[in-house]
Motif scaffolding. Structure first.
Motif, PDB file in Angstrom:
ATOM      1  N   PHE A 205      -9.312  -6.159   5.636  1.00  0.00           N
ATOM      2  CA  PHE A 205      -9.328  -4.703   5.779  1.00  0.00           C
ATOM      3  C   PHE A 205     -10.578  -4.120   5.163  1.00  0.00           C
ATOM      4  CE2 PHE A 205      -4.794  -5.840   5.283  1.00  0.00           C
ATOM      5  CZ  PHE A 205      -4.463  -5.677   6.608  1.00  0.00           C
ATOM      6  N   GLU A 206     -10.947  -2.992   5.712  1.00  0.00           N
ATOM      7  CA  GLU A 206     -12.083  -2.258   5.167  1.00  0.00           C
ATOM      8  C   GLU A 206     -11.554  -1.145   4.285  1.00  0.00           C
ATOM      9  OE1 GLU A 206     -14.781  -0.555   7.891  1.00  0.00           O
ATOM     10  OE2 GLU A 206     -15.169  -2.460   8.877  1.00  0.00           O
ATOM     11  N   PHE A 207     -12.012  -1.121   3.077  1.00  0.00           N
ATOM     12  CA  PHE A 207     -11.692   0.024   2.228  1.00  0.00           C
ATOM     13  C   PHE A 207     -12.696   0.065   1.098  1.00  0.00           C
ATOM     14  CE2 PHE A 207      -9.826  -2.345  -1.284  1.00  0.00           C
ATOM     15  CZ  PHE A 207      -9.499  -3.531  -0.682  1.00  0.00           C
TER      16      PHE A 207
ATOM     17  N   TYR B 253      -5.989  -9.243   2.181  1.00  0.00           N
ATOM     18  CA  TYR B 253      -6.771  -8.039   1.932  1.00  0.00           C
ATOM     19  C   TYR B 253      -8.213  -8.171   2.379  1.00  0.00           C
ATOM     20  CZ  TYR B 253      -3.428  -5.080  -0.339  1.00  0.00           C
ATOM     21  OH  TYR B 253      -2.383  -4.262  -0.576  1.00  0.00           O
TER      22      TYR B 253
ATOM     23  N   GLN C  83      -7.537   5.790   0.454  1.00  0.00           N
ATOM     24  CA  GLN C  83      -7.896   4.429   0.859  1.00  0.00           C
ATOM     25  C   GLN C  83      -6.654   3.644   1.283  1.00  0.00           C
ATOM     26  OE1 GLN C  83     -10.979   3.508   1.270  1.00  0.00           O
ATOM     27  NE2 GLN C  83     -11.683   5.467   0.440  1.00  0.00           N
ATOM     28  N   SER C  84      -5.570   3.885   0.597  1.00  0.00           N
ATOM     29  CA  SER C  84      -4.339   3.172   0.959  1.00  0.00           C
ATOM     30  C   SER C  84      -3.905   3.548   2.360  1.00  0.00           C
ATOM     31  CB  SER C  84      -3.216   3.515  -0.018  1.00  0.00           C
ATOM     32  OG  SER C  84      -3.476   2.935  -1.253  1.00  0.00           O
TER      33      SER C  84
ATOM     34  N   GLU D 164       0.830  -1.208   0.000  1.00  0.00           N
ATOM     35  CA  GLU D 164       0.000   0.000   0.000  1.00  0.00           C
ATOM     36  C   GLU D 164       0.859   1.250   0.000  1.00  0.00           C
ATOM     37  OE1 GLU D 164      -3.173   0.117  -0.587  1.00  0.00           O
ATOM     38  OE2 GLU D 164      -3.063  -2.061  -0.759  1.00  0.00           O
TER      39      GLU D 164
ATOM     40  N   GLN E  92      -5.143   0.425   9.354  1.00  0.00           N
ATOM     41  CA  GLN E  92      -5.703  -0.808   9.917  1.00  0.00           C
ATOM     42  C   GLN E  92      -4.629  -1.865  10.121  1.00  0.00           C
ATOM     43  OE1 GLN E  92      -9.141  -2.131   7.679  1.00  0.00           O
ATOM     44  NE2 GLN E  92      -9.588  -0.011   7.160  1.00  0.00           N
TER      45      GLN E  92
ATOM     46  N   ARG F 231      -5.790   4.427   4.640  1.00  0.00           N
ATOM     47  CA  ARG F 231      -6.731   3.757   5.532  1.00  0.00           C
ATOM     48  C   ARG F 231      -6.302   2.309   5.780  1.00  0.00           C
ATOM     49  NH1 ARG F 231     -12.848   3.553   3.719  1.00  0.00           N
ATOM     50  NH2 ARG F 231     -13.561   2.190   5.387  1.00  0.00           N
ATOM     51  N   ILE F 232      -5.944   1.617   4.719  1.00  0.00           N
ATOM     52  CA  ILE F 232      -5.534   0.225   4.868  1.00  0.00           C
ATOM     53  C   ILE F 232      -4.291   0.132   5.742  1.00  0.00           C
ATOM     54  CG2 ILE F 232      -4.663  -1.789   3.635  1.00  0.00           C
ATOM     55  CD1 ILE F 232      -6.361  -0.976   1.295  1.00  0.00           C
TER      56      ILE F 232
ATOM     57  N   ARG G  75      -8.258  -6.550  -5.225  1.00  0.00           N
ATOM     58  CA  ARG G  75      -8.175  -6.660  -3.777  1.00  0.00           C
ATOM     59  C   ARG G  75      -9.527  -7.018  -3.181  1.00  0.00           C
ATOM     60  NH1 ARG G  75      -5.771  -0.983  -2.288  1.00  0.00           N
ATOM     61  NH2 ARG G  75      -7.106  -0.430  -4.027  1.00  0.00           N
ATOM     62  N   LYS G  76     -10.605  -6.581  -3.847  1.00  0.00           N
ATOM     63  CA  LYS G  76     -11.942  -6.951  -3.378  1.00  0.00           C
ATOM     64  C   LYS G  76     -12.457  -8.188  -4.094  1.00  0.00           C
ATOM     65  CE  LYS G  76     -13.769  -3.626  -0.645  1.00  0.00           C
ATOM     66  NZ  LYS G  76     -13.930  -3.866   0.775  1.00  0.00           N
TER      67      LYS G  76
END
Lengths: 103, 212, 374, 165, 146, 162, 367
Positions: G243-245, G240, G268-269, G104, G275, G271-272, G232-233
């Protein structure tokens, strides 16, 4: 050596003649336009010359010269537009080839 | 004002004539550059006597030249980003008056060869070098610049810039840290400081011809 | 007839007015100011180059040149010596004569501009009655030089740069001249010195819109960022001077900054009160004002992205041109209202008018959306 | 009514650049002020420990480049390898550190110094004694935590620049 | 989570449409015959069960006696993926139909395979060398290129 | 004396420029030559103590008209073809020479009424009075502006995309 | 008003200031308008795929560093994941977290350069890219602390990372994560709402959703066209899924959207990373893996979401120490498929902006 009105007039005539020759002889429309500018300019020289030597206090000739410049600007705008338009349709600006009166 | 619509026909389709000539150029250059161009290092031996003979003009001109090294754009690969980092806010190459990166080779003095040189790119690099106006210098930056580095054994990579252009300073590292590059630049400045200036005409009116 | 000639000559010399408090004769004045102007331009241009690089450095959170000489002050000198001694290349494809002439044609008009710029009351080469008109006339000539350079190089990037130069200059001359007319209306004279003397209130306050228009179109006229289309580094390499090296390139470089200097000087004279100012000597005020204006240029350069050529033209014709006309009209009305000179109240009115007009214009013409200009 | 028109966006951007005029520049002036590099810096050279080296050539084998040349002979008395020649081309080495990682005897280290520019290509090739550690050629702590501990702490930009807004 | 479709299952469905198309199928991949490649690809792209609208990747490998062209297909809507292969046994002038008409993304990948592996893609709009220069001898990714 | 020297220099430059326009093969150079001629004429205006007019001459002719012409040259890319002369070269030459002869004869032999009054200087205010003042040229000026407007409109219509 | 003029061919590149390396475009121009464009690749073709066939699986890692040299960590990660899948290697927990943090950070790093270069191309004279370089230096500091190099890290190994994070790593990372959002705000303030930038990039170089999918675009280019697709989703690799993003997507698919998507992705990165920092476990950083990995015969296609898009490795193993076939899905190259469609019809200045907005890295285009 005295520089009088006649000097300017002769110079003006000479410039005008050169322009005239160019305007008549050249094939390239832009060069013809340039030559016409040259002729207008020659007239300007004569105008200002007259103004300076004949009626120095009145500036009438200079006013005429200003008008000539306006005319020249308008002429160039339209002339260039015509050349552009011509070039777009005919892919040439050779004045001798644009004799069909249509495009 | 409307932008013209995309034309349907491609102007380039299957037009390989250009590619072929360029490919031929590449092959010619590849055949020509088998051995490395020797390093321009004669000045290293002469340095002592030179020091005494340095004239004022030499000092002045050399000072000017080494304080205003403008770089040409020749940044093929990874090292380019270390160069950009060098130009960036932390290392700031502009302190040496080098932040002017001329895109036009005619106005540049220094070629920092940041990155792997492939045979396909080699004619272009050679051309950039040829287009640069004298005096000009080359810094080979990074392992790829010195020797081809990790890609030296590849079929398409030139093993070192010194096959194509004479190199003044070699900066090892893959990629060299900005400090290493700055060190190399300062070495080049030292070299320039010892150069003898040869001014032919103060006002070159005609100029020499170069291939356009 | 000879008496006539003598009379005329006398009149001619009298027409070039020597400032009353100036010692020495006509020729001495001429020579002195020629030298002063050349020295001034060269020094200030070097100062500009240094100032720009340092200021850009600080804005970009780095230092800028600081090694060459004390504080890097000699950096422009080193640049100049180096560039002058570089090899001079004329490409094979170039039109040699035009290529050779171009830097000269571009260079001289810029120097000529400074003839009518007052450094102090009356301290100028010649106080022409048509001063500002003369500046406009002369400055338009250097475009020809740029165009010659671009055309003669035989390089496509140069050609593109030259085309852009011509297109932008043709468009921007009009708002440039129109926005000056407001100033001329207020001062009632074309002479630069008279304009300065007329500025009891600096015209930037009386003509805020005019200043804005003049600054924008001035930047476009001299191709400073964000209007540096014709040497846009990231697009067309180095634009019109791609093929120039050595001394000729130095001349173009000089022209670039001398134009910026000229534009700063004109703005300082027309809008910021020229040499007028308290305490400090007038010439220092003048130079300070020049640097302030130039800092504005550096500031915009460091922040703003470049506009596209069609957006540039659209801005000129749809934004600046009508605004300049409106400004002219409003100034005319104000001059008629207060024939004895504009009061301080006019400052407020003009600023309100400027804000309203700018808001209106932003509403009329949507910015963004690529294809819809302005 | 959107506020990104009316030139407000431009004005905000100009303010950001203006603020930067008064911030402290990020620069470290290289030849005088030096950054402490990371303790694990992989400098532009290899350091060879001729005492620990057994001549097993693991480093040369693990090198993806083949940049390490080692010639050994077998010493009949002790039945050990004797390193005749070890040669590393710094201009060819890419400082990947795989040799250091591979060496079972910790006899090869990455150098800590990066200033190894040369005027001649040939001078980049280092052999035998030139590879030994010396005050000019400190070893870096890459893959060697015990060396890393003694090296100076790395200068971090994160710690240097803290702007309050 | 992306579902990796089983090759054998997909092979069955393909076989119901084109009985002779499948050359081989395993849990990982489906191998189709070259002449059926376009049809199968079109079926995979357009059938609502598969809806492979996204061509992830396309490559080729040289196994001495044949070239294998590998397609990685996936569906952004249904979130599943499949490895599709085709084999080309011709060594001197290998040719495979181009899938450019189905997935534009194949354009550069096919050019690259043509350049480095020497497989001709019939029907490609602009098949010429991409990374190497014109006049380069041989195709470097073939196993017999030194 | 200074005036005479200035006149002769400027006149020669102007004529050279004009000759360049018609003689140079390269259209771009011809346009540059025109600029030279125009500049010389502006200088001549100064010798005639028409300073305002000189500035306007440079502003309009050099700054606008020439640039426009150069733009046209660029856009049509006829530079390489040059400016060849047409069939009418010799008749045109004869016409031009005849014209010059006649006009020059007329000019030399006319007795112009030279006024000895000093010229007005500066001319700017006087010109403005002449143009906008009472008994001035306000009507022709308006007509000229209408002409300009018409020209601009005409130009736009001509080159507009169909 | 378009004046019909003769089109002429102009070469952009290979050594051009804004072609991000040695990309070359042969462009047919009509005045300022681009009539046609032919990209010419290969000026940085170094034969990585061929070289990889002669190296061990560990020895390939330095090669992957030089693929997308702006995101070397991501390349390392993709390679290691592929090899781990092929050889069935387990990765310890701590290494997984470290990898995610590094990946990230690398995304931040790459996007900073992408955005900066894009703004530089649009003519903001060096300022944005220098600001972004400053942030990038902070990230590089962290990478350097971990691996000892600034650009080519060679830090991950199949089965973990080469070295454990030193004790000063987490505090420094903490500081960085604290500072970063404020700097991102500042960049938004600098140019995101700038009228000139809007005029330059909004509605310019539109890549429609259909074309983006059909031409296999990936990463921010795909997402800017309005496709909510992030590996990633969609196919969470590594850890991954813990994590929430969010996946920022654009609407129009123009240059401005691509710029905006990258700006949002950076947040968002961050944020990851926040976490991951909170959950950062202790333990082993590298599982026991033989020095010379010999994966079983087979093939693997493993993909990750690299900063520039879907980065995938297709490895065929013949159970020797070197891969039999090593193929890299060059994200940047495939994102360039629709380049011509995006550029043709726009002006020269737009060409540069559009090209800059795609964000390519030549090392990955030509490989």
């Amino acid at each position: 050596m005295y520089i009088g009105l006649q000097h300017y007039l002769i110079l003006s005539a000479l410039l005008f003649s050169i322009g005239l020759y160019g305007a008549l002889a050249k094939k390239n429309a832009i060069v013809i336009l340039i030559c016409i500018e040259l002729m207008l300019n020659a007239v300007n020289v004569a105008m200002v010359g007259f103004s300076r030597f004949v009626v120095p206090a009145q500036l009438t000739g200079q006013v005429f010269a200003l008008f000539i410049m306006v005319v020249a600007a308008a002429e160039v705008a339209v002339g260039v537009a015509i050349i552009m338009s011509l070039y777009r349709h005919r892919e040439t600006i050779d004045a001798t080839k644009v004799d069909l009166l249509k495009w | 004002m409307e932008v013209e619509k995309p034309v349907e026909s491609r102007c380039f389709d299957l037009q390989t004539e250009l590619d072929r000539t360029e490919g031929a150029n590449t092959e010619v250059l590849k055949a020509k550059s088998i051995a490395p161009i020797p390093d321009p290092d004669e000045w290293l031996e002469k340095s002592l006597e030179r020091n005494i003979l340095l004239t004022t003009v030499d000092t002045l001109v050399d000072w000017a030249r080494r304080s205003a090294l403008w770089t040409v754009i020749c940044f093929p690969a990874c090292c380019a980003f270390e160069f950009i980092a060098t130009a960036g806010p932390r290392f700031d190459i502009s302190r040496f008056g080098m932040e002017i990166i001329r895109a036009s080779p005619r106005q540049a003095d220094l070629m920092i060869t940041a990155g792997t040189l492939t045979w396909k790119m080699a004619p272009q690099v050679r051309r950039i070098y040829d287009q640069m106006a004298e005096p000009k210098w080359v810094i080979a930056m990074g392992a790829c610049g010195c020797s081809g580095g990790i890609f030296a054994s590849s079929y398409s990579v030139v093993p070192g810039y010194n096959r194509i252009v004479p190199v003044d300073v070699y900066v090892p590292g893959c990629p060299p840290r900005p400090e290493a590059l700055l060190y190399g630049v300062r070495m080049l400045q030292n070299k320039i400081a010892r150069e003898h200036v040869d001014i032919k005409l103060p006002f070159p009116l005609t100029g020499t011809k170069k291939e356009g | 007839m000879s008496s006539y000639l003598n009379q005329m000559l006398l009149q001619h010399e009298a027409s070039v007015r020597v400032p009353p408090d100036w010692p020495g004769g006509y020729w001495f004045h001429w020579l002195f100011f020629t030298v002063v102007i050349i020295a001034f331009v060269l020094t200030i241009v070097m100062g500009f180059i240094y100032f720009e690089r340092r200021a850009l450095g600080r804005i970009q959170s780095r230092l800028g040149p600081n090694r060459t000489g004390p504080f890097g002050l000699l950096q422009p000198v080193a640049d100049a010596i180096k560039v002058l001694l570089k090899e001079d290349i004329i490409p094979d494809k170039a039109d040699k004569l035009v290529h050779w002439l171009a830097p000269i044609v571009a260079f001289f008009p810029v120097m000529l501009i400074f003839a009518v710029i007052p450094f102090q009351n009356g301290a100028m080469l010649v106080d022409l009655d048509i001063g500002i008109l003369y500046i406009m006339a002369v400055s338009s000539v250097s475009t020809i030089g740029i165009f010659m350079a671009g055309w003669s190089s035989g390089n496509k990037y140069s050609l593109l740069g030259a085309m852009r130069a011509v297109a932008s200059v043709v468009s921007y001359e009009i708002p440039l001249v129109l926005s000056i007319i407001g100033v001329i209306l207020l001062s009632g004279s074309l002479s630069m010195n008279q304009i300065v003397i007329a500025q009891n209130i600096p015209f930037i306050l009386l003509q805020p819109l005019g200043f804005l228009l003049f600054f924008i179109s001035g930047c476009a006229e001299i191709n400073r960022s964000p209007f540096d289309m014709l040497e846009a580094d990231s697009e067309i390499v180095a634009g019109f001077h791609t093929e120039y090296s050595g001394m000729k390139f130095a001349m173009f470089y000089l022209v670039e900054y001398a134009e910026a200097l000229a534009m700063s000087a004109i703005i300082a004279t027309l809008f910021l009160g020229g040499w007028r100012g308290p305490v400090l000597p007038p010439w220092l005020w003048f130079i300070i004002k020049i640097f302030v204006v130039f800092f504005l240029m550096i500031w915009t350069r460091s922040t703003l992205p470049r506009v596209r050529i069609d957006q540039l033209m659209a801005l000129a014709w749809k934004g600046l041109f009508p605004l300049a006309l409106i400004n002219l009209f409003i100034t005319g009305v104000e001059v008629l209202l207060w024939p004895a000179g504009l009061p301080w109240l006019a400052v407020l009115i003009n600023i309100v008018i400027m804000v309203v007009l700018l808001l209106l214009w932003s509403r009329f013409f949507k910015l963004g959306w690529g294809r819809v200009e302005i | 009514m959107k506020f990104e028109r009316y030139g407000i966006g431009i004005a905000r951007g100009m303010m950001v650049t203006f603020k930067h005029l008064f911030r402290h520049p990020t620069v470290s002036q290289y030849p005088e002020q030096r950054l402490n590099m990371s303790r694990r810096t992989r400098g532009n050279e290899l350091i060879w420990n001729n005492v620990k080296c057994t001549g097993c050539v693991t480093c040369a084998k693990s090198c993806p480049q083949g940049a390490i040349h080692i010639e050994t002979t077998v010493d009949p008395a002790t039945n050990k390898y004797n390193v005749l020649k070890i040669e590393v081309d710094t201009g060819y080495c890419i400082q990947c550190g795989l040799c250091v990682e591979a060496c079972p005897y910790e006899a090869i280290y990455m150098g800590y110094s990066v200033e190894r520019a040369k005027y001649r290509r040939g001078e980049l090739v280092q052999a035998n004694e030139m590879l030994l550690a010396s005050p000019d050629r400190p070893a870096s702590g890459y893959m060697n935590p015990h060396i890393a501990r003694e090296l100076p702490r790395q200068t971090l930009l994160v710690e240097k620049i803290v702007e309050k807004r | 989570m992306t579902v990796s479709l089983s090759g054998t299952e997909v092979a069955k469905q393909i076989a119901s449409q084109f009985p002779e198309a499948i050359a081989e199928s395993s849990n990982q991949a489906v191998v189709v015959k070259t002449e059926y490649l376009l049809k199968v690809a079109e079926f995979l792209k357009n059938s609502p069960d598969f809806d492979f609208n996204y061509l992830n990747d396309m490559t080729a490998a040289d196994y001495y006696d044949y070239f294998e062209v590998v397609f990685q297909l996936s569906s952004l809507n249904l979130n599943h993926k499949l490895m599709l292969k085709t084999r080309c046994y011709e060594r001197l002038k290998p040719a495979v139909p181009s899938v450019c008409c189905l997935w534009r993304g194949a354009e550069l990948m096919e050019r690259e395979i043509y350049d480095l592996m020497g497989i001709t893609f019939t029907g490609h709009p602009n098949l010429k060398r991409i990374v190497l220069w014109e006049g380069f001898q041989g195709h470097p990714l073939r196993k017999d290129y030194l | 004396m200074g005036l005479a020297i200035a006149f002769w220099i400027l006149a020669i430059v102007a004529i050279a420029g004009a000759l360049g326009v018609v003689l140079l093969k390269n259209v771009f150079r011809a346009a540059l030559s025109l600029i030279l001629c125009l500049l010389a004429v502006a200088g001549l205006f100064i010798t005639l103590s028409a300073d305002f007019l000189a500035a306007v001459q440079i502003l309009i002719y050099v700054g606008a008209i020439s640039v426009l012409i150069i733009l046209a040259i660029m856009l049509t890319r006829e530079v390489t073809q040059g400016s060849p002369s047409g069939r009418f070269r010799i008749p045109a030459f004869i016409v031009a020479v005849l014209f010059f002869a006649v006009v020059a004869y007329a000019m030399v032999n006319t007795n112009w009424q030279i006024a000895t009054a000093p010229p007005l200087e500066p001319t700017t205010a006087a010109l403005a009075g002449k143009l906008f003042g009472e008994k001035g040229f306000i009507l022709p000026l308006e007509i000229a502006s209408v002409l300009l407007l018409a020209a601009i409109l005409g130009a736009i219509v001509l080159v507009r995309e169909k | 008003m378009t004046i019909k003029t003769e089109p002429f061919v102009i070469n952009f590149g290979p050594a051009h200031p804004s072609t991000h390396g040695v990309f070359r475009m042969r462009v047919v121009l009509d005045g300022e308008v681009v009539l046609d464009l032919e990209p010419v690749y290969g000026y940085l073709h170094r034969g990585i795929e061929k070289l990889a066939e002669q190296r061990t699986y560990t020895g390939i890692i330095p090669l992957t560093d030089r693929l997308d040299y702006l995101a070397a960590m991501s390349n390392n990660l993709a390679h290691c994941i592929a090899v781990e899948k092929l050889a069935g290697i387990k990765v310890p927990e701590r290494a997984e977290y470290l990898r995610v943090i590094l990946a990230e950070l690398q995304r931040l790093c790459s996007h900073l350069i992408a955005v900066g270069a894009f703004l530089n191309d649009s003519g903001a004279f060096m300022t944005p890219i220098l600001y972004m370089l400053r942030e990038r230096e902070k990230i590089l500091d962290l990478f350097e602390m971990l691996s000892g190099q600034r650009l080519t890290y060679n830090d991950m190994r199949p089965g973990g990372v080469s070295q454990d994070a030193p004790e000063e790593f987490l505090p420094a990372l903490h500081k960085f994560v604290d500072q970063m959002p404020r700097y991102l705000d500042e960049y938004d303030q600098l140019l995101a709402k700038n009228e000139i930038l809007l005029a330059r990039s909004k509605g310019v170089g539109i890549l429609s959703k259909e074309l983006a999918i059909n031409s296999s675009a990936s990463g921010p280019v795909l997402r800017a066209s309005g496709v909510k697709w992030d590996i990633r989703k969609a196919e969470p690799y590594s850890i991954y899924d813990r994590f929430e993003f969010e996946i920022p997507t654009g609407t129009a698919g123009d240059c401005y959207d691509r710029y905006l998507v990258r700006m949002l992705e950076m947040r968002q990165s961050v944020r990851i990373i926040e976490q991951a920092m909170k959950q950062f476990p202790s333990g082993e950083y590298r599982s026991r893996v033989p020095k010379l990995i010999r994966p079983p015969v087979g093939e693997v296609y493993s993909r990750i979401e690299a900063p520039k898009g879907e980065l995938a490795f297709y490895i065929v193993s013949d159970s020797s120490i070197a891969p039999y076939r090593y193929h890299i899905r060059g994200t940047s190259l495939i994102n360039l498929t629709a380049l011509r469609d995006m550029i043709v019809g726009w002006k020269v200045a737009d060409l540069i902006v559009i090209f800059g907005s795609i964000d390519i890295c030549m090392g990955e285009v030509d490989r």
